[in-house]
Design a protein around this motif. Sequence first.
Motif: not given
Length: 247
Positions: A120-126, A128-132, A137-145
């Motif tokens: 969880d410490r690293n997920w926000p950075r990951t 942002a880097a992988f799904f920018h 609207p897609v970025r709000a859903v797909v990365p979590t899935l």
Amino acid sequence: MSTNALPPLTLLELADTGLPGIESYSPFCLKAHRALKYAGLPYARGCADNPASHRAHNPTGQVPVLLVGKEAVPDSTAILARIQQLAPGRIDASPEALLWEELADTSLNGFLVAARWADDRNWPRTRAAFFHFMPAPVRAVVPTLIRRKQVERLVGRDVWRAGAEACWRRFGALLDQLDARAPEQGFWLSGALSVADLALFAQLQSLRTPLTPWQGAEVERRGRLSAWLGRVDAATRTASVPLRAAS
């Protein structure tokens, strides 16, 4: 084979990170980059935000893929074997080196994936880097899935089955073992740089990025291991011949 007689080489991969010494966030692409450079093979880059963009050359949709002329060579292990054919004797690929490659590509990689996707410490950075590149609207859903699927795979690989504390305890123990084994001089095995150096370096170097600062610091504080990483980095960072510009 002289470089003049080589077929054109193109490495199909993910987008450049923009970070010095980290050509790709994919450790397997990073391994291929450093092998090509150390072997002195000029190559072009074919970058994409989504690895599925290269599906025409690899039905699995995974990277890296090395195009040797019109021949597509997927998988970093197969790419290193092909590099051996193109530049014979340049990189040691002994049975022992291949065993270390297997450890790097499986065990070490599991901790890298956990650091990026499960921690969880690293997920926000990951994220942002992988799904920018995704629309908001897609970025709000797909990365979590995708993250959920990655964590399920980590549980199946027995990396995350017992949770975070057990995972990072095992990670520390593995780093301690690698630090005790790391050579005080030269490369991982006696003699020339080998597949073992490239594979171990790619996974450990991929932990030393802004995406995973705690794990990177754990690598750094193992002195012998960190010094060896520096030697491999210095030996493989710069191509011995100019790279062709990507078309």
